[in-house]
Design an enzyme around this catalytic site. Structure first.
Site, mmCIF file in Angstrom:
data_model
loop_
_atom_site.group_PDB
_atom_site.id
_atom_site.type_symbol
_atom_site.label_atom_id
_atom_site.label_comp_id
_atom_site.label_asym_id
_atom_site.label_seq_id
_atom_site.Cartn_x
_atom_site.Cartn_y
_atom_site.Cartn_z
ATOM 1 N N ASN A 126 0.883 -1.387 0.391
ATOM 2 C CA ASN A 126 0.151 -0.049 -0.129
ATOM 3 C C ASN A 126 0.512 1.408 0.084
ATOM 4 O O ASN A 126 1.749 1.214 0.489
ATOM 5 C CB ASN A 126 -0.658 -0.100 0.800
ATOM 6 N N HIS A 159 1.529 5.037 0.898
ATOM 7 C CA HIS A 159 0.176 5.570 3.031
ATOM 8 C C HIS A 159 1.589 7.367 1.895
ATOM 9 O O HIS A 159 2.791 7.047 2.291
ATOM 10 C CB HIS A 159 0.514 5.538 3.603
ATOM 11 N N SER A 202 5.430 6.778 2.279
ATOM 12 C CA SER A 202 5.492 4.765 2.848
ATOM 13 C C SER A 202 5.226 4.556 1.649
ATOM 14 O O SER A 202 3.740 4.632 1.126
ATOM 15 C CB SER A 202 5.786 4.944 3.761
ATOM 16 N N ASP A 249 -2.637 0.944 7.939
ATOM 17 C CA ASP A 249 -1.277 1.632 7.668
ATOM 18 C C ASP A 249 -0.186 1.553 8.371
ATOM 19 O O ASP A 249 0.614 1.399 8.795
ATOM 20 C CB ASP A 249 -1.206 2.709 7.347
HETATM 21 C C1 GRF Z 1 -2.843 9.192 -2.605
HETATM 22 O O1 GRF Z 1 -2.419 9.972 -1.985
HETATM 23 C C2 GRF Z 1 -2.772 8.483 -1.296
HETATM 24 O O2 GRF Z 1 -1.837 7.862 -1.077
HETATM 25 C C3 GRF Z 1 -3.958 8.434 -1.148
HETATM 26 O O3 GRF Z 1 -5.055 8.406 -1.861
HETATM 27 C C4 GRF Z 1 -4.250 10.014 -2.780
HETATM 28 C C5 GRF Z 1 -4.621 8.488 -4.063
HETATM 29 O O4 GRF Z 1 -4.444 9.318 -5.373
HETATM 30 N N1 GRF Z 1 -4.172 7.285 -0.143
HETATM 31 P P1 GRF Z 1 -5.038 8.827 -6.540
HETATM 32 O O5 GRF Z 1 -6.114 8.293 -6.911
HETATM 33 O O6 GRF Z 1 -3.537 7.968 -6.984
HETATM 34 O O7 GRF Z 1 -4.667 10.398 -7.848
#
Ligand code: GRF
Length: 183
Positions: A103, A105, A132, A141
């Site tokens: 994942n 984050h 991360s 997370d």
């Molecule tokens: C990213 O900032 C990710 O870390 C968070 O949601 C956002 C997703 O953006 N969990 P996208 O859909 O890849 O443009």
């Protein structure tokens, strides 16, 4: 070639970056699966020639029932790795025990787990922030960190500029980490 499945929920900018950088070069993106039928990422992935599957979480009576459907869909592709790229659902052990997944984050874990991580990092005033990539575990997370990249914010940084910095790092770090893990 190794095979991956990508899970996403919204805009799909990380999804697009993964497809552009990896698909048919470093691995095959077998499928992009979303829980959100309205996700703008759906059309973007399709335009890049990747199959999209929608599993609408609102049609399931429990998180576990949704996760079971998700696991079936993922396993149908027998991927070497599953990548959560902006996938905005809390996963239960029904998923986390049965799918090898990473994942993305937008904070320096273990700081700022959970929702609104970018805003919370920004509001903390911490000078060094970052992104991360971690293994998905039963704890939100909370799985082992695989890769992190940091940046130092300037004194006058706005939330908008801060978000841009995070997004740029996310795009680079996730693709790079997937490449490394598949090698
Ligand atoms: C990213 O900032 C990710 O870390 C968070 O949601 C956002 C997703 O953006 N969990 P996208 O859909 O890849 O443009």
């Amino acid at each position: 070639m190794k095979r991956i499945v990508i899970l996403f929920s919204g805009e799909g900018s990380n999804l697009v970056r993964l497809i552009e950088e990896l698909h048919l070069k470093h691995c095959v993106v077998e499928s992009a699966i979303t829980n959100n039928p309205q996700a703008p990422g759906i059309a973007k992935a399709q335009a890049l020639g990747v199959r999209v599957e929608v599993i609408d979480h609102t049609l399931f009576e429990s998180r576990e029932a949704f996760d079971a459907a998700l696991v079936r869909a993922v396993h149908a592709h027998a991927p070497d790795l599953t990548v959560l790229a902006g996938f905005m659902r809390i996963l239960t052990p029904v998923f986390t025990l049965h799918v090898k997944a990473i994942n993305l984050h937008p904070s320096l874990l273990p700081k700022f787990k959970g929702a609104r991580a970018i805003e919370r990092s920004f509001e903390s005033g911490e000078r060094v922030c970052g992104v991360s990539v971690h293994w998905v575990s039963h704890e939100l997370d909370g799985g082992e960190v695989i890769a992190q990249e940091t940046f130092e914010r300037s004194a006058q940084e706005t939330l908008e500029g801060f978000t841009c910095s995070i997004r740029a790092i996310e795009h680079r770090l996730l693709a790079q980490t997937v490449k490394t893990l598949l090698q």
